[in-house]
Design a protein around this motif. Sequence first.
Motif, mmCIF file in Angstrom:
data_model
loop_
_atom_site.group_PDB
_atom_site.id
_atom_site.type_symbol
_atom_site.label_atom_id
_atom_site.label_comp_id
_atom_site.label_asym_id
_atom_site.label_seq_id
_atom_site.Cartn_x
_atom_site.Cartn_y
_atom_site.Cartn_z
ATOM 1 N N ASN A 80 -3.125 -8.169 8.695
ATOM 2 C CA ASN A 80 -3.510 -6.796 9.001
ATOM 3 C C ASN A 80 -4.922 -6.525 8.499
ATOM 4 O O ASN A 80 -5.130 -5.887 7.463
ATOM 5 N N PHE A 166 -3.618 7.425 14.246
ATOM 6 C CA PHE A 166 -4.096 6.051 14.282
ATOM 7 C C PHE A 166 -5.605 6.003 14.105
ATOM 8 O O PHE A 166 -6.145 5.112 13.458
ATOM 9 N N PHE A 170 -7.929 4.457 10.988
ATOM 10 C CA PHE A 170 -9.130 3.644 11.199
ATOM 11 C C PHE A 170 -10.210 3.982 10.173
ATOM 12 O O PHE A 170 -11.154 3.215 9.988
ATOM 13 N N ASN B 80 -1.401 3.472 6.227
ATOM 14 C CA ASN B 80 -1.936 2.498 7.179
ATOM 15 C C ASN B 80 -1.084 2.466 8.442
ATOM 16 O O ASN B 80 -0.279 1.565 8.642
ATOM 17 N N LEU B 82 -1.720 1.654 11.315
ATOM 18 C CA LEU B 82 -1.952 0.545 12.232
ATOM 19 C C LEU B 82 -1.154 -0.689 11.812
ATOM 20 O O LEU B 82 -1.263 -1.747 12.430
ATOM 21 N N ASP B 83 -0.375 -0.532 10.754
ATOM 22 C CA ASP B 83 0.460 -1.635 10.272
ATOM 23 C C ASP B 83 1.694 -1.805 11.156
ATOM 24 O O ASP B 83 2.340 -0.822 11.538
ATOM 25 N N LEU B 87 4.521 1.131 11.865
ATOM 26 C CA LEU B 87 4.578 1.613 13.237
ATOM 27 C C LEU B 87 6.005 1.550 13.760
ATOM 28 O O LEU B 87 6.518 2.506 14.352
ATOM 29 N N ARG B 107 -4.901 3.243 22.470
ATOM 30 C CA ARG B 107 -4.980 2.067 23.345
ATOM 31 C C ARG B 107 -6.072 2.265 24.398
ATOM 32 O O ARG B 107 -6.808 1.336 24.725
ATOM 33 N N PHE B 170 -5.459 -5.313 15.953
ATOM 34 C CA PHE B 170 -5.011 -4.173 16.747
ATOM 35 C C PHE B 170 -3.818 -4.553 17.632
ATOM 36 O O PHE B 170 -3.114 -3.676 18.137
ATOM 37 N N THR B 173 -0.614 -2.842 16.963
ATOM 38 C CA THR B 173 -0.465 -1.500 17.531
ATOM 39 C C THR B 173 -0.031 -1.581 18.986
ATOM 40 O O THR B 173 0.855 -0.832 19.424
#
Lengths: 251, 251
Positions: A80, A166, A170, B80, B82-83, B87, B107, B170, B173
């Motif tokens: 990650n 999200f 970032f 986090n 984006l983990d 998620l 996205r 990414f 995600t």
Amino acid sequence: MPREAESRQSNTHVAREIAKLIVTGVWQEGWTLPREIELASQFDVSRTSIRESLSILKAKGLIAARQKAGTHVRERINWNMLDAELLEWTWAERPSEEFARQLTQVRRIVEPEACAICAERGSDADLARIERAYREMDAAGMDSRAYSEPDLRFHRGILTATGNDFLVAFGATVEAALRMSFELSTLNPGAPRKSLPYHRAILDEIWARNPDGARRAMHRLMDLTERNITSALSRRRSGEAMASAEREGDA
Amino acid sequence: MPREAESRQSNTHVAREIAKLIVTGVWQEGWTLPREIELASQFDVSRTSIRESLSILKAKGLIAARQKAGTHVRERINWNMLDAELLEWTWAERPSEEFARQLTQVRRIVEPEACAICAERGSDADLARIERAYREMDAAGMDSRAYSEPDLRFHRGILTATGNDFLVAFGATVEAALRMSFELSTLNPGAPRKSLPYHRAILDEIWARNPDGARRAMHRLMDLTERNITSALSRRRSGEAMASAEREGDA
DNA sequence: ATGCGATTTTATGTCGGTCATATTATCGCA
DNA sequence: TGCGATAATATGACCGACATAAAATCGCAT
């Protein structure tokens, strides 16, 4: 007994040490780590502490464990890299040009769009917070340490204003990038301040609620940032070359 | 003694349970968690296991601990999101429209640009891998389970082809988003297959080494995905409304 | 000897308890 | 009432033992 002086938070410390071995490639993808007991004696902590450290690295996707089979380094695709700590450890241990290039590239992708969304949907309170950060950047003058902190708040403010969790996350990546820029700015002390008018332009566009203009303004800032980083890195390269030439001269 | 049947990997299991309490807001930002000993008795595991679970959540930015003061939930900005696991836990516990909207939005920002970079710089081997994924999607026919797996490989392949570690990260995600789409596809079984020609267009553009075309093609796929998700969610809403109307009718 | 099932070995996973450390809260004194 | 010394307490670290799962080995029957 803990080693000696520099063993502050042993837990985080050990996790960082092991993470560094992995991100630098000393322990390569797919390899099996030493047993927990061996790690414990290598790092001079208990097995319990090793296990807590390993569970941190598991959580960041660096390693995976299977009973009896041992603990192995997972393939990069699972790391990650957008994690704040992992980013910090990677840069601290291996401040490579490639890392800087990639970090800048991903910022160029995300931040201009976030900026457009911010201009469209950010609340007045959000924008006011961004403006406050801008004013503090202005007030910091040439002190690049005092400048970088509100700079981060400026960028985080934009991400937060999008209302997208999200994009907010970032912010960790942006933080790493700005810390990197800050470190490199010692090679070119005037550089950070030069970004101020670019930030001003962004601020004006988002207050004008102009998404396209905001996107372009952020894009111009990204261009500047990229130029700064490129030139700082080439300075560093030539600096290193000079230093190594001197070392050879000494001999 | 572990609770009963469903306590497989207690460690991950407990971490997930606590994470769910946090992401659903049962334990709010800033709040202090129960003491480790109390958590241990609540979840019926040892304090050691609780500590390992907590260290996972620390690693993901959800919580922070200070000696004597206790462990508290950190503010969202530090989570986090984006983990991969976080998620998954978030969607599993709270499959909200807001979550879906944000995921789709991010996205839309990242993937078209990644696609352009892929067209420009991806190696032939990278592109061949993407093409293989496409062929498997095609072969899957209407079986949306068999379709979704190569679909993920297709998108991951593009991210990998950029050579940017952060874009690769990414992929976690994207994986969450596709899993979400897959779950929603039960409400509209034909939908996934409709994306095939869009993937084909992307493939053609990247083989043609045409970044702008690749970007646009990916953008069109993102548009389609957004429409599918929106319609699936509105179906779900009306389905829920009907179900609750029926329940009221029963009474 | 050779494939395959039973057994042993081994590394991670879990447990309970003890002590260390930092920080808060409290108490006692001026 | 303010403040410094003291006690209380929650996380941090350590230890040793046992549980569990999977790999490696052994032994049996073919």
